[in-house]
Design a protein around this motif. Structure first.
Motif, mmCIF file in Angstrom:
data_model
loop_
_atom_site.group_PDB
_atom_site.id
_atom_site.type_symbol
_atom_site.label_atom_id
_atom_site.label_comp_id
_atom_site.label_asym_id
_atom_site.label_seq_id
_atom_site.Cartn_x
_atom_site.Cartn_y
_atom_site.Cartn_z
ATOM 1 N N GLU A 113 0.806 -1.251 -0.130
ATOM 2 C CA GLU A 113 -0.150 -0.053 0.086
ATOM 3 C C GLU A 113 0.832 1.274 0.065
ATOM 4 O O GLU A 113 2.063 1.197 0.318
ATOM 5 C CB GLU A 113 -0.933 0.110 1.200
ATOM 6 C CG GLU A 113 -0.202 0.145 2.498
ATOM 7 C CD GLU A 113 -1.536 0.141 3.680
ATOM 8 O OE1 GLU A 113 -2.072 1.238 3.738
ATOM 9 O OE2 GLU A 113 -1.553 -1.090 4.299
ATOM 10 N N GLN A 114 0.208 2.464 -0.378
ATOM 11 C CA GLN A 114 0.937 3.751 -0.218
ATOM 12 C C GLN A 114 -0.111 4.629 0.128
ATOM 13 O O GLN A 114 -1.127 4.734 -0.208
ATOM 14 C CB GLN A 114 1.364 4.132 -1.869
ATOM 15 C CG GLN A 114 2.197 3.136 -2.852
ATOM 16 C CD GLN A 114 2.569 3.716 -3.874
ATOM 17 O OE1 GLN A 114 3.229 4.766 -3.932
ATOM 18 N NE2 GLN A 114 2.230 2.935 -4.920
ATOM 19 N N ARG A 115 0.551 5.835 0.589
ATOM 20 C CA ARG A 115 -0.133 6.810 1.147
ATOM 21 C C ARG A 115 0.633 8.199 0.814
ATOM 22 O O ARG A 115 2.003 8.290 1.426
ATOM 23 C CB ARG A 115 -0.292 6.893 2.706
ATOM 24 C CG ARG A 115 -1.112 5.534 2.865
ATOM 25 C CD ARG A 115 -1.551 5.399 4.654
ATOM 26 N NE ARG A 115 -1.593 4.055 4.870
ATOM 27 C CZ ARG A 115 -1.838 3.716 5.929
ATOM 28 N NH1 ARG A 115 -1.614 4.666 7.175
ATOM 29 N NH2 ARG A 115 -1.989 2.493 6.564
ATOM 30 N N ALA A 167 -5.233 4.406 7.760
ATOM 31 C CA ALA A 167 -5.528 3.602 6.614
ATOM 32 C C ALA A 167 -6.025 4.346 5.674
ATOM 33 O O ALA A 167 -5.969 4.156 4.453
ATOM 34 C CB ALA A 167 -5.917 2.032 6.664
ATOM 35 N N LYS A 223 -3.337 -0.365 11.268
ATOM 36 C CA LYS A 223 -2.639 0.216 9.903
ATOM 37 C C LYS A 223 -2.204 1.659 10.022
ATOM 38 O O LYS A 223 -2.109 2.334 8.892
ATOM 39 C CB LYS A 223 -3.831 -0.136 8.774
ATOM 40 C CG LYS A 223 -4.007 -1.528 8.556
ATOM 41 C CD LYS A 223 -4.548 -1.833 7.398
ATOM 42 C CE LYS A 223 -4.480 -3.299 7.014
ATOM 43 N NZ LYS A 223 -4.546 -3.696 5.614
#
Length: 116
Positions: free
Chosen positions: A54-56, A86, A71
């Motif tokens: 995942e990416q943020r 998340a 998360k």
């Protein structure tokens, strides 16, 4: 002749410079703070496969990441610490003087001549 890079073709391979890293509490993910094109993001890699899990996007001037149970992650730079869940939108931000920063292992050289 420079060889062509295909991002994602090799384990732990994404565009940007790795700045800070941290393992999740269960050691299944490696989180990295990356900077590219004047924006910062955190990327979680599956440790076993090396693939992006995942990416943020986290704004600018973020160089530290610390993972929490669940998360959520804490990210920080000079003068701020921010909690990112998340869903990706900051839950809270703590701001202060430049001396306020999130301690975190850093990768490679000191950024732009600064040291934490």
């Amino acid at each position: 002749m420079t060889s062509r890079r295909v991002f994602g073709a090799a384990p732990f391979n994404v565009p940007g410079e790795f700045i800070g890293v941290d393992f999740s509490p269960d050691s299944r993910r490696l989180w990295a703070t990356l900077e590219a094109d004047n924006t910062s993001r955190v990327v979680a890699f599956d440790v076993e496969s090396g693939r992006v899990a995942e990416q943020r996007e986290v704004g600018t001037n973020v160089w530290a990441v610390h993972t929490l149970q669940g998360k959520d992650v804490l990210v920080g730079g000079w003068g701020f610490v921010r909690r990112i869940p998340a869903k990706g939108k900051a839950v809270w931000t703590l701001k202060g003087e430049r001396s306020l920063h999130l301690p975190c292992p850093r990768v490679g050289r000191a950024r732009r001549g600064r040291t934490p």
